[in-house]
Design an enzyme around this catalytic site. Sequence first.
Site, PDB file in Angstrom:
ATOM      1  N   HIS A   1      43.202  37.683  36.944  1.00  0.00           N
ATOM      2  CA  HIS A   1      44.585  38.029  37.295  1.00  0.00           C
ATOM      3  C   HIS A   1      45.116  37.137  38.418  1.00  0.00           C
ATOM      4  CE1 HIS A   1      43.422  39.921  41.107  1.00  0.00           C
ATOM      5  NE2 HIS A   1      42.386  40.439  40.450  1.00  0.00           N
TER       6      HIS A   1
ATOM      7  N   GLU B   1      37.690  45.603  37.604  1.00  0.00           N
ATOM      8  CA  GLU B   1      36.966  44.925  38.671  1.00  0.00           C
ATOM      9  C   GLU B   1      35.716  45.721  39.047  1.00  0.00           C
ATOM     10  OE1 GLU B   1      35.735  42.622  40.174  1.00  0.00           O
ATOM     11  OE2 GLU B   1      37.259  41.813  41.526  1.00  0.00           O
TER      12      GLU B   1
END
Length: 249
Positions: free
Chosen positions: A10, A88
Amino acid sequence: MTRKLVLLRHGQSQWNLDNRFTGWVDVDLTEQGRREAAAAGRLMREEGLQFDVAHTSVLKRAIHTLQGALAELEQDWLPVNKSWRLNERHYGGLQGLDKAETAAKHGEDQVKVWRRSYDIPPPAMDLEDPGHPIHDRRYAGLDRNALPGTESLATTLDRVLPYWHDAIAPQLKDGKTVLVTAHGNSLRALYKYLNNVSREEILELNIPTGIPLLFELNDDLTVKSFRYLGDPEAARKAAEAVANQGKAK
């Protein structure tokens, strides 16, 4: 036949900018992060990539990066699969803390171990902490015992691999070109698996935000080649900046 897989971290998030441990906290992109997402889309368009399917996490910094990249690619219509398994790494009790301040308190070596080692997790988040994923409705349908209060890269890999084997790998074997937009450590886990990287080598791997990493795979999904799109020196400097986040000021 060569299979193509792109891994995209990202774009810059607000807590990347603030140099804070983010983990599963649902922080959005900065304006710079949105520009990085669009730039990633342009790089993939210039490469001539035509995707068949995309995968991302359930965290908006990855979702919004994917949306921005697909808009630039003019492939907004692409089927998108979202999975918590691509989230994550959970940073436990470190989530929300300033990385430089944590390094000054505990030492840069300890913070590097927490951030980049293979099998040593940070201190766990308490189950009663309102930030624990068992209290988040997006995970309500999951076994609460599967939801982490902290993770190492090893346990992140254990979480990511079932999704790779069940969802991504079959699509690649069917000849589809696949885009995975996720996070620094879920992508480090995939990188380790694909390239058979040792525990020692993975300590030094840093994945920059917003730069597509193109893998060309053989029929059996072994790696034929891989490279960052765009300027290699820009990718190197961006990865170096990621490495420096865990140092005391």
